[in-house]
Scaffold this active site. Structure first.
Site, PDB file in Angstrom:
ATOM      1  N   CYS A 126      31.426  49.797  58.599  1.00 54.58           N
ATOM      2  CA  CYS A 126      31.144  50.762  59.657  1.00 54.58           C
ATOM      3  C   CYS A 126      30.531  52.058  59.130  1.00 54.58           C
ATOM      4  CB  CYS A 126      32.416  51.062  60.439  1.00 54.58           C
ATOM      5  SG  CYS A 126      33.270  49.574  61.013  1.00 54.58           S
ATOM      6  N   HIS A 131      31.584  57.281  63.760  1.00 54.44           N
ATOM      7  CA  HIS A 131      31.555  55.852  64.058  1.00 54.44           C
ATOM      8  C   HIS A 131      32.351  55.585  65.328  1.00 54.44           C
ATOM      9  CE1 HIS A 131      32.389  51.648  64.052  1.00 54.44           C
ATOM     10  NE2 HIS A 131      33.607  51.775  63.540  1.00 54.44           N
ATOM     11  N   ASN A 167      32.817  48.539  69.631  1.00 51.39           N
ATOM     12  CA  ASN A 167      32.688  48.841  68.207  1.00 51.39           C
ATOM     13  C   ASN A 167      31.614  47.936  67.627  1.00 51.39           C
ATOM     14  OD1 ASN A 167      32.940  48.950  65.406  1.00 51.39           O
ATOM     15  ND2 ASN A 167      35.166  49.100  65.434  1.00 51.39           N
TER      16      ASN A 167
END
Length: 330
Positions: A115, A252, A282
């Site tokens: 990420c 993120h 996500n």
């Protein structure tokens, strides 16, 4: 402060057409729209088609960038792709982009930083350009996490989606975009977020080897909420700035509740935060460029603003960048 000679000049993103809603997930596992929104802030995710892979998403994002900003990528001399879901172990995803666009005389490499991948890629691009090794670098963050998500596991299947974002970083003698950077690793926590590979063990712990992504959400949450605000503070201190000097914070987009906790602990107003979590979920390495695109699309993100990007995730790795936004307004 970084003596940067690298400047962001264009951005393009892409998400697949298929939408996976909370109502759809209610049919797969024991969950509800209310439960998902309350705990994650997510309502929808985009899911790649069965025959659509991460290189396809990358190519679409780069194509959109070219069309939006009328940029020429034939002179790109390095391609960096951040992804945890490549089409193949090798050839690299970056080399597939080179092949599609037929860019001659360019290097290509994939970066595995989960990420934090997109911010790692931008950091590498700045270093390569400022150091005089390259002049035009294409950085792409992209994932097809749906292909490694266990849709029988209610704790993870509600979280993840697919997408891609591409940025062009070019040499500029007079105006670099990159102000400060904060890069680090907490490898001891790697067992809390992984996808098993050739080894069945990590730091002596037996791994799940079914090919799916595995996450200990509680441990990752605790690490992120502790680590990210501290990193933000370091970045601002290096730049001689305060929180109120920021125009935008772009973490993120792991989970909206996590972002709320990070903002609260770091004293950053949520209204100055750009996310992509509500309608894309996500998307790991793609989440920050998708959040930037959201800010561009509705006119909030403008040329010359001060933007703090902070990627964090599997590794456990983190990479924060303080930028002067230099992509032209459309």
């Amino acid at each position: 402060m970084l003596n940067s000679k690298a400047k962001l000049t264009a951005l393009g993103t892409y998400v697949p057409e298929r939408i996976l809603t909370n109502a759809d997930l209610e049919k797969l596992v024991d969950t509800s729209d209310e439960w998902i929104v309350q705990r994650t802030g997510m309502r929808e995710r985009r899911i790649a088609a069965e025959d659509q892979y991460v290189s396809d998403l990358c190519i679409q994002a780069v194509t959109r960038m070219i069309n939006l900003y009328n940029v020429n990528i034939n002179e790109v001399d390095m391609i960096i792709v951040a992804t945890s879901t490549p089409d193949y172990y090798f050839p690299s995803t970056a080399s597939r982009i080179q092949a599609h666009f037929k860019i001659s005389d360019t290097g290509s490499m994939d970066v595995s930083a989960a990420c934090a991948g997109f911010t790692y890629g931008l950091h590498l691009a700045n270093g390569l350009i400022t150091g005089g090794l390259h002049r035009k670098v294409l950085v792409v963050g992209a994932e097809t996490l749906s292909k490694i998500t266990d849709y029988t596991d209610r704790t993870t299947c509600v979280l993840f989606g697919d997408g891609a974002g591409a940025a062009l970083v070019e040499y500029d003698e007079n105006e670099g975009s990159f102000l400060t950077a904060d890069i680090g690793t907490y490898g001891q926590g790697g067992v809390h977020l992984y996808r098993a590979g050739l080894s069945d063990y990590l730091d002596g712990e037996k791994l799940q080897t079914n090919g799916f992504l595995v996450q200990n959400g509680r441990e990752v949450y605790k690490w992120a909420v502790r680590s990210v605000p501290a990193g933000v503070e370091r970045l601002l201190e290096q730049a001689g700035m305060k929180n109120e000097d920021l125009d935008w914070f772009v973490p993120h987009s792991a989970n909206l509740r996590m972002i709320e906790s990070i903002c609260e602990r770091g004293a950053i107003p949520l209204e100055k935060t750009l996310t992509s979590v509500e309608f894309y979920g996500n998307t790991s390495a793609a989440s920050i460029p998708l959040a930037l695109q959201c800010g561009l699309d509705d006119g909030r993100l403008r040329y010359g603003q001060r933007v703090l990007l902070y990627g964090f995730g599997g590794g456990l790795t983190y990479a924060g960048l303080l930028l002067k936004w230099s992509v032209p307004d459309l």
